[in-house]
Enzyme design. Sequence first.
Site, mmCIF file in Angstrom:
data_model
loop_
_atom_site.group_PDB
_atom_site.id
_atom_site.type_symbol
_atom_site.label_atom_id
_atom_site.label_comp_id
_atom_site.label_asym_id
_atom_site.label_seq_id
_atom_site.Cartn_x
_atom_site.Cartn_y
_atom_site.Cartn_z
ATOM 1 N N ARG A 251 44.186 39.169 -17.517
ATOM 2 C CA ARG A 251 44.363 38.718 -18.904
ATOM 3 C C ARG A 251 44.609 39.927 -19.809
ATOM 4 N NH1 ARG A 251 41.649 39.732 -24.107
ATOM 5 N NH2 ARG A 251 41.869 37.866 -25.373
ATOM 6 N N THR A 274 40.662 42.574 -34.787
ATOM 7 C CA THR A 274 39.682 42.363 -33.730
ATOM 8 C C THR A 274 39.370 40.871 -33.716
ATOM 9 O OG1 THR A 274 37.805 42.735 -35.222
ATOM 10 C CG2 THR A 274 38.655 44.651 -34.056
ATOM 11 N N GLY A 275 38.794 40.404 -32.630
ATOM 12 C CA GLY A 275 38.497 38.980 -32.514
ATOM 13 C C GLY A 275 39.395 38.320 -31.483
#
Length: 375
Positions: A251, A274-275
């Site tokens: 991934r 980010t996240g």
Amino acid sequence: MTKDLNRREVLAAGTAAAGAALVGSSGAKARPVAAAIQRGGSKPTVIASGNGNIYKNGGDETCVERAFRMITEGADVLDAVIAGVNIVELDPEDTSVGFGGLPDADGVVTLDSCCMHGPKKRAGGVACLKGVRMPSLVAQKVADVTDHHLLVDEGAQRFARNMGFDIEDDLNTDRSRALWLEWKRRTDSRHYPRPEDRADAGRKVGLAMVAEGKIDPDHFYGTINCNGVNAEGDVCGVTTTSGLAWKIPGRVGDSPILGAGLYVDNAAGAAGSTGRGEANIYNLASYLIVEKLREGLSPKDAGMAALNRIVDNTIDPRLLGEDGKPNFNVNFYVLDKSGAHAGVALYGGPRRTYAVCTENGAESLPIEGLLGDRS
Ligand code: GLY
């Protein structure tokens, strides 16, 4: 890590430099940068995700402090922001980036990074890179010495080896390995109990470990993004991460994808994230933000525009809470060419901050949530 830039030297450089610096996260008196500030129309500024003003890897400077100091000493802005994130990549305490980042579902730490040089209009990235503690430096090499923008997995590692980076067998620390083992123990031993449930089951176990305080919530999809501008208005940025904790091997998140986890345009500014990376890849959100800056929106409004796009495009029930709103978070760090900045997210909250360093020193400022606060 390059043979000519090992961890000890990075620490030593940081320590020596810190002795000369007059800025500090304590808000210490600013170093004399007035001349640099007055030269052009831009105010030298560095912003980063919250971890950019926390981790020091045993040295004296945080990411934003080092990047700001270097910029005001005349360093290339990309060199400065990368030197900043190198502190966090090397710090074993940050389990979201570089050495000690949380591994994939097989226990292997794989790293993603990209960087963009505004004035040179160069960019480079690496994805699913194993064995190199500072993938941001490899991303910079991709930008500087190849005709390409993205190298992945074994090819990226071979490239890094050829560029003189040390390749290590395993970037886990005792802590990241112990957390992975616990996650593994809690999930089905075969790991793919039912393919359609696997991702959700793994995510739920991970979120339970966050709720129990075993993992910093910001490290589940953890990352560091750092963007800087100097007095001449040169804008550069870098994003680097170990990606989603316990991801399916292979991934790749948004961090190495130009336009998703980072975008820089020297005419407008920079945005990074980010996240939940999947939301950024789908919406190319960092690119969208920089386009909104170009249209004249403020950093905050540009970031909110991208967050609204993410909300509009999130319709899968699996990704929605009982209130019909996204059940994940995405943060944006937005810097325009003048030095104005904002930190925005789907959800803000008292402990959500972003890092800033200007002539006033380093600060952690609140992130504003489009959909309010959520812990
Ligand atoms: N934003 C980091 C990731 O999703 O990999």
